[in-house]
Design a protein around this motif. Structure first.
Motif, PDB file in Angstrom:
ATOM      1  N   THR A   1     -61.925 -58.196 -15.502  1.00  0.00           N
ATOM      2  CA  THR A   1     -60.537 -58.593 -15.989  1.00  0.00           C
ATOM      3  C   THR A   1     -60.303 -60.042 -15.242  1.00  0.00           C
ATOM      4  N   ASN A   2     -60.538 -60.407 -14.105  1.00  0.00           N
ATOM      5  CA  ASN A   2     -60.122 -61.297 -13.450  1.00  0.00           C
ATOM      6  C   ASN A   2     -60.678 -62.764 -13.932  1.00  0.00           C
TER       7      ASN A   2
ATOM      8  N   GLU B   1     -63.810 -53.342 -12.134  1.00  0.00           N
ATOM      9  CA  GLU B   1     -62.862 -53.726 -13.015  1.00  0.00           C
ATOM     10  C   GLU B   1     -62.192 -55.088 -12.712  1.00  0.00           C
ATOM     11  N   LEU B   2     -61.981 -55.364 -11.446  1.00  0.00           N
ATOM     12  CA  LEU B   2     -61.394 -56.849 -11.023  1.00  0.00           C
ATOM     13  C   LEU B   2     -62.227 -57.898 -11.755  1.00  0.00           C
TER      14      LEU B   2
ATOM     15  N   THR C   1     -56.019 -56.453  -9.648  1.00  0.00           N
ATOM     16  CA  THR C   1     -56.263 -56.325 -11.239  1.00  0.00           C
ATOM     17  C   THR C   1     -54.988 -56.253 -11.895  1.00  0.00           C
TER      18      THR C   1
ATOM     19  N   GLU D   1     -57.504 -52.704  -7.014  1.00  0.00           N
ATOM     20  CA  GLU D   1     -56.592 -52.369  -8.222  1.00  0.00           C
ATOM     21  C   GLU D   1     -55.312 -53.112  -8.045  1.00  0.00           C
TER      22      GLU D   1
END
Length: 236
Positions: free
Chosen positions: A107-108, A103-104, A49, A46
Protein backbone atom coordinates in the motif's frame (compact mmCIF):
# COMPACT_ATOMS: atom_id res chain seq x y z
CA UNK A 1 26.42 -1.44 3.61
CA UNK A 2 24.03 1.26 4.73
CA UNK A 3 24.87 4.07 2.30
CA UNK A 4 21.33 5.18 1.59
CA UNK A 5 22.14 8.83 0.82
CA UNK A 6 19.27 10.12 2.93
CA UNK A 7 19.60 13.35 4.86
CA UNK A 8 17.79 12.60 8.13
CA UNK A 9 18.27 9.28 9.94
CA UNK A 10 16.60 9.04 13.35
CA UNK A 11 17.55 6.10 15.58
CA UNK A 12 14.90 4.56 17.82
CA UNK A 13 15.10 1.92 20.54
CA UNK A 14 11.39 1.16 20.97
CA UNK A 15 8.29 1.27 18.80
CA UNK A 16 6.60 3.55 21.35
CA UNK A 17 9.04 6.33 20.43
CA UNK A 18 7.56 6.31 16.93
CA UNK A 19 3.93 5.77 17.93
CA UNK A 20 4.07 8.64 20.44
CA UNK A 21 6.07 11.04 18.28
CA UNK A 22 4.58 14.47 17.77
CA UNK A 23 4.27 15.79 14.23
CA UNK A 24 5.57 14.16 11.02
CA UNK A 25 8.11 11.36 11.40
CA UNK A 26 11.67 11.82 10.08
CA UNK A 27 12.41 10.51 6.56
CA UNK A 28 14.47 7.58 7.87
CA UNK A 29 13.57 5.36 10.83
CA UNK A 30 16.50 3.30 12.11
CA UNK A 31 15.96 0.42 14.55
CA UNK A 32 19.36 -1.16 13.97
CA UNK A 33 20.53 -2.51 17.32
CA UNK A 34 17.08 -2.23 18.94
CA UNK A 35 16.45 -5.91 18.15
CA UNK A 36 12.69 -5.53 18.14
CA UNK A 37 10.50 -8.59 18.66
CA UNK A 38 8.20 -9.68 15.85
CA UNK A 39 5.15 -8.35 17.70
CA UNK A 40 6.80 -4.90 17.83
CA UNK A 41 7.59 -5.01 14.11
CA UNK A 42 3.96 -5.91 13.39
CA UNK A 43 2.74 -2.93 15.44
CA UNK A 44 5.14 -0.59 13.67
CA UNK A 45 4.22 -1.77 10.17
CA UNK A 46 0.50 -1.60 10.91
CA UNK A 47 0.91 1.91 12.31
CA UNK A 48 2.82 3.06 9.23
CA UNK A 49 0.16 1.54 6.96
CA UNK A 50 -2.68 3.47 8.56
CA UNK A 51 -0.68 6.39 10.02
CA UNK A 52 -1.82 8.97 7.51
CA UNK A 53 0.06 12.24 7.01
CA UNK A 54 2.30 11.64 10.03
CA UNK A 55 3.90 8.64 8.29
CA UNK A 56 3.94 9.97 4.74
CA UNK A 57 7.35 11.55 5.31
CA UNK A 58 9.07 8.19 5.93
CA UNK A 59 11.17 7.00 2.98
CA UNK A 60 13.53 4.58 4.75
CA UNK A 61 12.89 1.85 7.34
CA UNK A 62 15.84 0.00 8.91
CA UNK A 63 14.98 -3.13 10.92
CA UNK A 64 18.37 -4.82 10.97
CA UNK A 65 18.65 -7.75 13.41
CA UNK A 66 15.01 -7.48 14.50
CA UNK A 67 13.13 -10.74 15.10
CA UNK A 68 10.86 -10.64 12.07
CA UNK A 69 10.88 -13.97 10.26
CA UNK A 70 9.70 -17.48 11.01
CA UNK A 71 13.25 -18.62 11.75
CA UNK A 72 13.33 -16.37 14.83
CA UNK A 73 10.76 -18.57 16.60
CA UNK A 74 13.38 -20.31 18.74
CA UNK A 75 14.84 -17.00 19.92
CA UNK A 76 11.96 -16.34 22.30
CA UNK A 77 11.65 -19.76 23.94
CA UNK A 78 14.16 -19.01 26.70
CA UNK A 79 12.01 -16.30 28.25
CA UNK A 80 8.85 -18.40 28.67
CA UNK A 81 8.40 -21.39 30.97
CA UNK A 82 6.74 -23.63 28.41
CA UNK A 83 8.81 -24.15 25.28
CA UNK A 84 5.74 -25.17 23.29
CA UNK A 85 3.86 -22.03 24.36
CA UNK A 86 6.89 -19.95 23.45
CA UNK A 87 7.09 -21.51 19.99
CA UNK A 88 3.38 -20.93 19.38
CA UNK A 89 3.49 -17.30 20.45
CA UNK A 90 6.66 -16.56 18.49
CA UNK A 91 5.33 -18.28 15.37
CA UNK A 92 2.10 -16.26 15.50
CA UNK A 93 4.08 -13.06 16.05
CA UNK A 94 6.40 -13.81 13.13
CA UNK A 95 3.47 -14.47 10.80
CA UNK A 96 1.84 -11.22 11.89
CA UNK A 97 5.05 -9.25 11.44
CA UNK A 98 5.73 -10.50 7.91
CA UNK A 99 2.09 -10.09 6.94
CA UNK A 100 2.07 -6.51 8.28
CA UNK A 101 5.27 -5.66 6.39
CA UNK A 102 3.83 -7.18 3.22
CA UNK A 103 0.72 -5.03 3.58
CA UNK A 104 2.89 -1.96 4.11
CA UNK A 105 4.80 -2.77 0.92
CA UNK A 106 1.54 -3.35 -0.96
CA UNK A 107 0.00 0.00 0.00
CA UNK A 108 2.87 2.43 0.63
CA UNK A 109 3.87 4.74 -2.23
CA UNK A 110 6.73 6.62 -0.53
CA UNK A 111 9.00 4.04 1.10
CA UNK A 112 12.25 3.82 -0.88
CA UNK A 113 14.52 1.78 1.41
CA UNK A 114 13.71 -1.33 3.47
CA UNK A 115 16.56 -2.95 5.40
CA UNK A 116 15.79 -6.42 6.78
CA UNK A 117 19.36 -7.62 7.24
CA UNK A 118 19.66 -10.48 9.73
CA UNK A 119 15.94 -10.77 10.47
CA UNK A 120 15.65 -14.60 10.31
CA UNK A 121 13.46 -14.48 7.19
CA UNK A 122 12.65 -17.78 5.46
CA UNK A 123 11.65 -18.56 1.89
CA UNK A 124 7.97 -18.43 2.87
CA UNK A 125 8.50 -15.00 4.45
CA UNK A 126 10.24 -13.80 1.28
CA UNK A 127 7.36 -15.07 -0.84
CA UNK A 128 4.88 -13.07 1.23
CA UNK A 129 6.97 -9.89 1.10
CA UNK A 130 7.44 -10.21 -2.65
CA UNK A 131 3.69 -10.49 -3.15
CA UNK A 132 3.35 -7.19 -1.32
CA UNK A 133 6.00 -5.53 -3.48
CA UNK A 134 4.66 -6.76 -6.82
CA UNK A 135 1.08 -6.01 -5.78
CA UNK A 136 1.85 -2.30 -5.53
CA UNK A 137 1.86 -0.68 -8.97
CA UNK A 138 2.79 2.68 -7.41
CA UNK A 139 5.64 1.36 -5.24
CA UNK A 140 8.65 3.66 -4.77
CA UNK A 141 10.87 0.94 -3.24
CA UNK A 142 14.41 1.25 -4.66
CA UNK A 143 16.61 -0.56 -2.13
CA UNK A 144 15.86 -3.90 -0.45
CA UNK A 145 18.42 -5.43 1.94
CA UNK A 146 17.85 -9.12 2.73
CA UNK A 147 21.40 -10.06 3.65
CA UNK A 148 22.12 -12.65 6.34
CA UNK A 149 18.69 -14.34 6.38
CA UNK A 150 17.57 -17.96 6.08
CA UNK A 151 17.02 -17.83 2.31
CA UNK A 152 17.64 -20.83 0.04
CA UNK A 153 17.72 -21.27 -3.74
CA UNK A 154 13.92 -21.31 -3.75
CA UNK A 155 13.77 -17.90 -2.09
CA UNK A 156 16.38 -16.55 -4.51
CA UNK A 157 14.20 -17.58 -7.46
CA UNK A 158 11.20 -15.86 -5.89
CA UNK A 159 13.29 -12.70 -5.46
CA UNK A 160 14.44 -12.82 -9.07
CA UNK A 161 10.85 -13.00 -10.25
CA UNK A 162 9.96 -10.09 -7.95
CA UNK A 163 12.82 -7.98 -9.35
CA UNK A 164 11.57 -8.57 -12.89
CA UNK A 165 8.11 -7.30 -11.99
CA UNK A 166 8.94 -4.50 -9.52
CA UNK A 167 10.09 -1.71 -11.83
CA UNK A 168 11.11 0.69 -9.06
CA UNK A 169 13.51 -1.78 -7.37
CA UNK A 170 17.11 -0.94 -8.27
CA UNK A 171 19.28 -2.64 -5.62
CA UNK A 172 18.87 -5.97 -3.86
CA UNK A 173 21.27 -7.21 -1.18
CA UNK A 174 21.37 -10.97 -0.88
CA UNK A 175 24.16 -12.46 1.19
CA UNK A 176 26.91 -9.83 1.10
CA UNK A 177 26.29 -8.79 -2.50
CA UNK A 178 24.51 -5.56 -3.47
CA UNK A 179 23.06 -6.46 -6.85
CA UNK A 180 22.10 -3.69 -9.30
CA UNK A 181 18.99 -5.67 -10.27
CA UNK A 182 17.43 -3.08 -12.58
CA UNK A 183 20.71 -2.67 -14.46
CA UNK A 184 21.02 -6.45 -14.82
CA UNK A 185 17.47 -6.84 -16.10
CA UNK A 186 17.80 -4.00 -18.61
CA UNK A 187 21.38 -4.67 -19.74
CA UNK A 188 20.33 -6.23 -23.03
CA UNK A 189 18.28 -3.20 -24.01
CA UNK A 190 20.16 -0.28 -22.42
CA UNK A 191 23.81 -1.32 -22.04
CA UNK A 192 24.57 -2.62 -25.54
CA UNK A 193 24.20 -6.13 -24.20
CA UNK A 194 27.22 -5.78 -21.89
CA UNK A 195 27.00 -6.42 -18.16
CA UNK A 196 29.89 -5.94 -15.73
CA UNK A 197 29.47 -7.34 -12.21
CA UNK A 198 33.12 -7.84 -11.29
CA UNK A 199 34.05 -7.80 -7.61
CA UNK A 200 30.54 -7.41 -6.19
CA UNK A 201 30.79 -10.36 -3.76
CA UNK A 202 28.33 -12.32 -5.87
CA UNK A 203 27.82 -15.70 -4.21
CA UNK A 204 25.81 -18.79 -5.19
CA UNK A 205 22.42 -17.36 -4.18
CA UNK A 206 23.13 -13.98 -5.78
CA UNK A 207 24.25 -15.79 -8.94
CA UNK A 208 20.80 -17.36 -9.25
CA UNK A 209 19.23 -13.90 -9.24
CA UNK A 210 21.78 -12.61 -11.77
CA UNK A 211 21.24 -15.55 -14.11
CA UNK A 212 17.46 -15.39 -14.03
CA UNK A 213 17.32 -11.61 -14.45
CA UNK A 214 19.75 -11.71 -17.38
CA UNK A 215 17.74 -14.46 -19.05
CA UNK A 216 14.39 -12.75 -18.47
CA UNK A 217 15.70 -9.41 -19.71
CA UNK A 218 17.22 -10.92 -22.83
CA UNK A 219 19.70 -9.44 -25.28
CA UNK A 220 22.82 -10.06 -23.16
CA UNK A 221 25.99 -10.51 -25.23
CA UNK A 222 28.75 -10.10 -22.61
CA UNK A 223 28.84 -10.92 -18.89
CA UNK A 224 31.74 -10.17 -16.54
CA UNK A 225 31.47 -11.84 -13.12
CA UNK A 226 35.19 -12.00 -12.37
CA UNK A 227 36.42 -11.47 -8.82
CA UNK A 228 33.36 -13.07 -7.23
CA UNK A 229 32.83 -16.28 -5.23
CA UNK A 230 30.31 -18.14 -7.37
CA UNK A 231 31.48 -21.65 -6.51
CA UNK A 232 30.01 -24.56 -8.46
CA UNK A 233 26.40 -23.77 -7.60
CA UNK A 234 26.63 -20.16 -8.66
CA UNK A 235 28.45 -20.98 -11.86
CA UNK A 236 25.79 -23.50 -12.83
Amino acid sequence: GKSYSLTVMACFSTVEHVLNAQGPLPPALDFDGAELLACDVARLAEYMTRGGAKCETVTSLVLRRCQVGANSVGMRAAGITSASDAATIACDDATSAVRALAELLRTNTRLQVLDLWGCALTDDDIRMLCRGITGNTDSALRVLNLGYNSITTEGARVLADCCCKARSLCTLTLGSSRLPVRRIFEAGAKKNGELKLAGLSVGPLSAIVVGLLARRGGGLTSLDVSGNVLRKEGTN
